[in-house]
Design an enzyme around this catalytic site. Structure first.
Site, PDB file in Angstrom:
ATOM      1  N   TYR A  33       0.833  -1.200   0.000  1.00 53.77           N
ATOM      2  CA  TYR A  33       0.000   0.000   0.000  1.00 53.77           C
ATOM      3  C   TYR A  33       0.863   1.243   0.000  1.00 53.77           C
ATOM      4  CZ  TYR A  33       0.807   0.757   5.042  1.00 53.77           C
ATOM      5  OH  TYR A  33       1.378   1.008   6.257  1.00 53.77           O
ATOM      6  N   HIS A 102      -0.489 -20.914  -0.848  1.00 53.78           N
ATOM      7  CA  HIS A 102       0.503 -19.939  -0.391  1.00 53.78           C
ATOM      8  C   HIS A 102       1.390 -19.430  -1.531  1.00 53.78           C
ATOM      9  CE1 HIS A 102      -0.830 -21.382   3.452  1.00 53.78           C
ATOM     10  NE2 HIS A 102      -0.044 -20.535   4.098  1.00 53.78           N
ATOM     11  N   LYS A 149       6.520  -1.891   1.924  1.00 48.21           N
ATOM     12  CA  LYS A 149       5.319  -1.366   2.584  1.00 48.21           C
ATOM     13  C   LYS A 149       4.149  -2.324   2.355  1.00 48.21           C
ATOM     14  CE  LYS A 149       3.010   3.107   3.226  1.00 48.21           C
ATOM     15  NZ  LYS A 149       3.085   3.122   4.682  1.00 48.21           N
ATOM     16  N   GLU A 182      11.565   2.237  14.664  1.00 50.22           N
ATOM     17  CA  GLU A 182      10.629   3.247  14.162  1.00 50.22           C
ATOM     18  C   GLU A 182       9.301   3.062  14.883  1.00 50.22           C
ATOM     19  OE1 GLU A 182       9.413   2.578  10.068  1.00 50.22           O
ATOM     20  OE2 GLU A 182       9.682   0.424  10.318  1.00 50.22           O
ATOM     21  N   LEU A 207      10.888   1.171   7.534  1.00 50.77           N
ATOM     22  CA  LEU A 207      10.328   1.708   6.297  1.00 50.77           C
ATOM     23  C   LEU A 207      11.038   3.025   5.990  1.00 50.77           C
ATOM     24  CD1 LEU A 207       8.005   1.205   4.206  1.00 50.77           C
ATOM     25  CD2 LEU A 207       6.799   3.028   5.418  1.00 50.77           C
TER      26      LEU A 207
HETATM   27  N1  PMP Z   1       7.126   3.620   9.338  1.00 50.88           N
HETATM   28  C1  PMP Z   1       6.012   2.878   9.256  1.00 50.88           C
HETATM   29  C2  PMP Z   1       6.007   1.510   9.840  1.00 50.88           C
HETATM   30  C3  PMP Z   1       4.859   3.395   8.624  1.00 50.88           C
HETATM   31  O1  PMP Z   1       3.751   2.655   8.511  1.00 50.88           O
HETATM   32  C4  PMP Z   1       4.896   4.724   8.110  1.00 50.88           C
HETATM   33  C5  PMP Z   1       3.665   5.333   7.506  1.00 50.88           C
HETATM   34  N2  PMP Z   1       3.362   4.794   6.289  1.00 50.88           N
HETATM   35  C6  PMP Z   1       6.084   5.450   8.213  1.00 50.88           C
HETATM   36  C7  PMP Z   1       7.181   4.861   8.833  1.00 50.88           C
HETATM   37  C8  PMP Z   1       6.204   6.837   7.639  1.00 50.88           C
HETATM   38  O2  PMP Z   1       6.285   6.757   6.251  1.00 50.88           O
HETATM   39  P1  PMP Z   1       5.785   7.942   5.308  1.00 50.88           P
HETATM   40  O3  PMP Z   1       6.505   9.171   5.761  1.00 50.88           O
HETATM   41  O4  PMP Z   1       6.188   7.513   3.954  1.00 50.88           O
HETATM   42  O5  PMP Z   1       4.309   8.046   5.507  1.00 50.88           O
END
Ligand code: PMP
Length: 287
Positions: A33, A102, A149, A182, A207
């Site tokens: 996504y 799977h 993602k 994070e 991410l």
């Molecule tokens: N880390 C994670 C696990 C997230 O889900 C998100 C939000 N999508 C972020 C960081 C921040 O990413 P972005 O600035 O691209 O929204």
């Protein structure tokens, strides 16, 4: 006008927007996504989100649902039909619909594409964000490819719920070495007492936040010092400030960790300044 969703080539009333029960996104979290912040009816940091979407799809060998140009048209049409000027645009692509197994389908199937848009009351979300949020820390329990993602967000869901039940708004994952990776849906930052900003490097299992990336540019332009490296919850508690970034959070001050205040327990000046600068950037650089 009522909300509409885009589902596999058609706009349908939001309440009637459905995917098949054997969609691999639904059954196996076999999908990815993206989320764009929308300012003034435009997609902010558009290019970064498109590039990450393509990368996520390629890493999982899911076909691109359409060309980049065509996708841009559909995303904008989704905003237009929903009259979204300020808000969020959500896109999900799954590997498609196939008899449950799977391994990837042996006969090629088209990927499923779903897009929704929602409006935000920017004044209300700004006021809420500017008050700052509490975060909790939790052991990192996600898989080793958090750079993709994917819609496989169960650990993130449970972490957010734990945060909410403990009176916080976000959870920071802490890896086996005791280092913050994070947030459940955001990247984590601190401002050290000596004025240096710190956020985890992208060599870690995180991410690569698009907001994080753009904010690094904003920080460079403002002539501020930044280090991309790991930090512990202890260092964060000793910090001058902390904050989180994401397409939803934008830049949101963090005022406590596990119930303990950071500095005086109020939103930091730097976090609020960076929030303002990021919003300015987002308002000017949308497509
Ligand atoms: N880390 C994670 C696990 C997230 O889900 C998100 C939000 N999508 C972020 C960081 C921040 O990413 P972005 O600035 O691209 O929204």
């Amino acid at each position: 006008m009522s909300r509409q969703a885009y589902v596999n080539g058609q706009f349908v009333p939001h309440g009637q927007a459905v995917v098949h029960i054997e969609d691999r996104g639904y059954q196996l979290a076999d999908g990815v996504y993206e989320v764009w912040a929308v300012f003034g009816g435009k997609l902010s940091d558009a290019e970064g989100h498109f590039t990450r979407l393509w990368r996520s799809l390629d890493e999982l060998r899911i076909d691109h649902p359409m060309s980049r140009k065509a996708l841009e048209v559909v995303l904008k049409e989704t905003l237009r039909r929903n009259r979204v000027r300020e808000g969020l645009l959500y896109l999900q692509v799954s590997r498609g619909v196939a008899r449950r197994d799977h391994a990837f389908p042996t006969d090629p199937v088209a990927p499923s594409l779903v897009i929704t848009a929602k409006s935000l009351n920017r004044a209300a979300t700004n006021a809420k964000a500017e008050a700052g949020v509490g975060v909790i820390t939790l052991p990192e329990n996600r898989w080793g490819r958090c750079d993709i993602k994917t819609v496989g967000l169960l650990p993130n869901v449970l972490a957010k719920q734990a945060a909410r039940e403990q009176g916080g708004a976000e959870a920071w994952f802490v890896d086996a070495d005791g280092l913050v990776t994070e947030g459940a849906s955001s990247n984590a930052w601190i401002l050290r007492k000596d004025g240096v900003l710190v956020t985890r490097d992208t060599g870690a299992n995180i991410l690569r936040g698009i907001t994080r990336h753009s904010l690094l540019d904003v920080i460079a332009k403002a002539g501020l010092k930044v280090e991309e490296r790991a930090f512990t919850p202890g260092e964060a508690l000793e910090a001058q400030e902390a904050f989180i970034t994401g397409a939803g959070a934008l830049v949101t001050p963090v005022i406590s960790i596990d119930g303990k205040p950071i500095a005086n327990g109020h939103p930091g000046e730097m976090a609020l300044r960076l929030r303002g600068l990021y919003i300015q950037h987002a308002q000017n650089a949308g497509i």
